[in-house]
Design a protein around this motif. Structure first.
Motif, PDB file in Angstrom:
ATOM      1  N   ILE A  88     -59.542  77.376 -18.693  1.00 47.11           N
ATOM      2  CA  ILE A  88     -58.491  76.552 -19.291  1.00 47.11           C
ATOM      3  C   ILE A  88     -57.528  77.416 -20.099  1.00 47.11           C
ATOM      4  O   ILE A  88     -56.306  77.290 -19.984  1.00 47.11           O
ATOM      5  CB  ILE A  88     -59.095  75.427 -20.155  1.00 47.11           C
ATOM      6  CG1 ILE A  88     -59.796  74.404 -19.266  1.00 47.11           C
ATOM      7  CG2 ILE A  88     -58.038  74.747 -21.007  1.00 47.11           C
ATOM      8  CD1 ILE A  88     -60.603  73.377 -20.025  1.00 47.11           C
ATOM      9  N   LEU A  89     -58.063  78.327 -20.916  1.00 48.33           N
ATOM     10  CA  LEU A  89     -57.205  79.189 -21.726  1.00 48.33           C
ATOM     11  C   LEU A  89     -56.354  80.114 -20.863  1.00 48.33           C
ATOM     12  O   LEU A  89     -55.165  80.297 -21.123  1.00 48.33           O
ATOM     13  CB  LEU A  89     -58.041  80.013 -22.696  1.00 48.33           C
ATOM     14  CG  LEU A  89     -58.566  79.275 -23.915  1.00 48.33           C
ATOM     15  CD1 LEU A  89     -59.445  80.185 -24.742  1.00 48.33           C
ATOM     16  CD2 LEU A  89     -57.432  78.744 -24.750  1.00 48.33           C
ATOM     17  N   LEU A  90     -56.953  80.703 -19.827  1.00 50.00           N
ATOM     18  CA  LEU A  90     -56.173  81.586 -18.970  1.00 50.00           C
ATOM     19  C   LEU A  90     -55.096  80.820 -18.216  1.00 50.00           C
ATOM     20  O   LEU A  90     -53.984  81.327 -18.018  1.00 50.00           O
ATOM     21  CB  LEU A  90     -57.102  82.316 -17.993  1.00 50.00           C
ATOM     22  CG  LEU A  90     -57.978  83.392 -18.626  1.00 50.00           C
ATOM     23  CD1 LEU A  90     -58.966  83.942 -17.609  1.00 50.00           C
ATOM     24  CD2 LEU A  90     -57.141  84.509 -19.194  1.00 50.00           C
ATOM     25  N   THR A  91     -55.390  79.589 -17.811  1.00 49.41           N
ATOM     26  CA  THR A  91     -54.375  78.771 -17.152  1.00 49.41           C
ATOM     27  C   THR A  91     -53.245  78.447 -18.113  1.00 49.41           C
ATOM     28  O   THR A  91     -52.064  78.527 -17.746  1.00 49.41           O
ATOM     29  CB  THR A  91     -55.013  77.474 -16.616  1.00 49.41           C
ATOM     30  OG1 THR A  91     -56.055  77.816 -15.700  1.00 49.41           O
ATOM     31  CG2 THR A  91     -53.997  76.603 -15.919  1.00 49.41           C
ATOM     32  N   MET A  92     -53.563  78.105 -19.348  1.00 48.88           N
ATOM     33  CA  MET A  92     -52.526  77.800 -20.330  1.00 48.88           C
ATOM     34  C   MET A  92     -51.666  79.029 -20.613  1.00 48.88           C
ATOM     35  O   MET A  92     -50.434  78.923 -20.716  1.00 48.88           O
ATOM     36  CB  MET A  92     -53.158  77.264 -21.620  1.00 48.88           C
ATOM     37  CG  MET A  92     -53.717  75.873 -21.475  1.00 48.88           C
ATOM     38  SD  MET A  92     -54.611  75.289 -22.927  1.00 48.88           S
ATOM     39  CE  MET A  92     -53.457  75.537 -24.216  1.00 48.88           C
ATOM     40  N   ILE A  93     -52.291  80.200 -20.746  1.00 50.15           N
ATOM     41  CA  ILE A  93     -51.529  81.427 -20.997  1.00 50.15           C
ATOM     42  C   ILE A  93     -50.608  81.718 -19.821  1.00 50.15           C
ATOM     43  O   ILE A  93     -49.439  82.087 -20.002  1.00 50.15           O
ATOM     44  CB  ILE A  93     -52.482  82.612 -21.266  1.00 50.15           C
ATOM     45  CG1 ILE A  93     -53.132  82.439 -22.636  1.00 50.15           C
ATOM     46  CG2 ILE A  93     -51.754  83.948 -21.183  1.00 50.15           C
ATOM     47  CD1 ILE A  93     -54.240  83.425 -22.909  1.00 50.15           C
ATOM     48  N   PHE A  94     -51.104  81.511 -18.594  1.00 50.13           N
ATOM     49  CA  PHE A  94     -50.273  81.737 -17.429  1.00 50.13           C
ATOM     50  C   PHE A  94     -49.076  80.801 -17.424  1.00 50.13           C
ATOM     51  O   PHE A  94     -47.939  81.222 -17.198  1.00 50.13           O
ATOM     52  CB  PHE A  94     -51.088  81.548 -16.146  1.00 50.13           C
ATOM     53  CG  PHE A  94     -50.281  81.730 -14.894  1.00 50.13           C
ATOM     54  CD1 PHE A  94     -50.024  82.997 -14.412  1.00 50.13           C
ATOM     55  CD2 PHE A  94     -49.774  80.639 -14.221  1.00 50.13           C
ATOM     56  CE1 PHE A  94     -49.268  83.173 -13.267  1.00 50.13           C
ATOM     57  CE2 PHE A  94     -49.015  80.802 -13.078  1.00 50.13           C
ATOM     58  CZ  PHE A  94     -48.769  82.072 -12.600  1.00 50.13           C
ATOM     59  N   ILE A  95     -49.320  79.515 -17.704  1.00 48.50           N
ATOM     60  CA  ILE A  95     -48.238  78.522 -17.669  1.00 48.50           C
ATOM     61  C   ILE A  95     -47.227  78.770 -18.783  1.00 48.50           C
ATOM     62  O   ILE A  95     -46.020  78.647 -18.585  1.00 48.50           O
ATOM     63  CB  ILE A  95     -48.817  77.097 -17.733  1.00 48.50           C
ATOM     64  CG1 ILE A  95     -49.530  76.790 -16.416  1.00 48.50           C
ATOM     65  CG2 ILE A  95     -47.746  76.067 -18.006  1.00 48.50           C
ATOM     66  CD1 ILE A  95     -50.321  75.503 -16.422  1.00 48.50           C
TER      67      ILE A  95
END
Length: 129
Positions: free
Chosen positions: A75-82
């Motif tokens: 979830i955190l890596l997806t948020m950072i990517f977005i």
């Protein structure tokens, strides 16, 4: 499911028991019942004297922590990517930047790689950036 009893150290069982103590103290703050405090004291005494009592709870606790670690990291890596990577990529595309020369790839028989005529010197190694 494979049993992980042999992988749990006594310290992990003790940590799980102390986590139960902490949960008991937190519950006591919200619902001040004597039974909750009595259970918390019993958990503390068991954690201090015979930690293997908490082996079943420790299996559950460490499995839960592994699951939460896997889910939260995604979830955190997806948020950072977005939030960071996607806007930068969209801005570069809107400005017409093509650093990898993807548009030129296979348009003709010439290579799209840059030819760099540079002889390395000692100064390059001292200040690589």
């Amino acid at each position: 499911m494979k049993s992980n009893d042999h992988k749990l150290a006594p310290e992990q069982c003790k940590d799980s028991g102390l986590a139960l103590v902490l949960l008991g103290l937190i519950c006591y703050q919200f619902w001040p019942r004597p039974l909750i405090m009595l259970l918390t004291i019993i958990f503390l005494l068991a954690a201090m004297t015979y930690p293997p009592v908490f082996r079943p709870f420790a299996k559950f606790w460490f499995a839960l922590s592994s699951l939460l670690g896997a889910v939260v990291s995604k979830i955190l890596l997806t948020m950072i990517f977005i939030v960071l990577v996607l806007p930068v990529g969209l801005m570069r595309r809107a400005m017409g930047k093509d650093a990898m020369k993807l548009r030129d790839w296979k348009k003709n028989s010439a290579s799209v790689f840059r030819i760099r005529d540079h002889t390395c010197s000692a100064q390059d190694l001292e200040n690589p950036y």
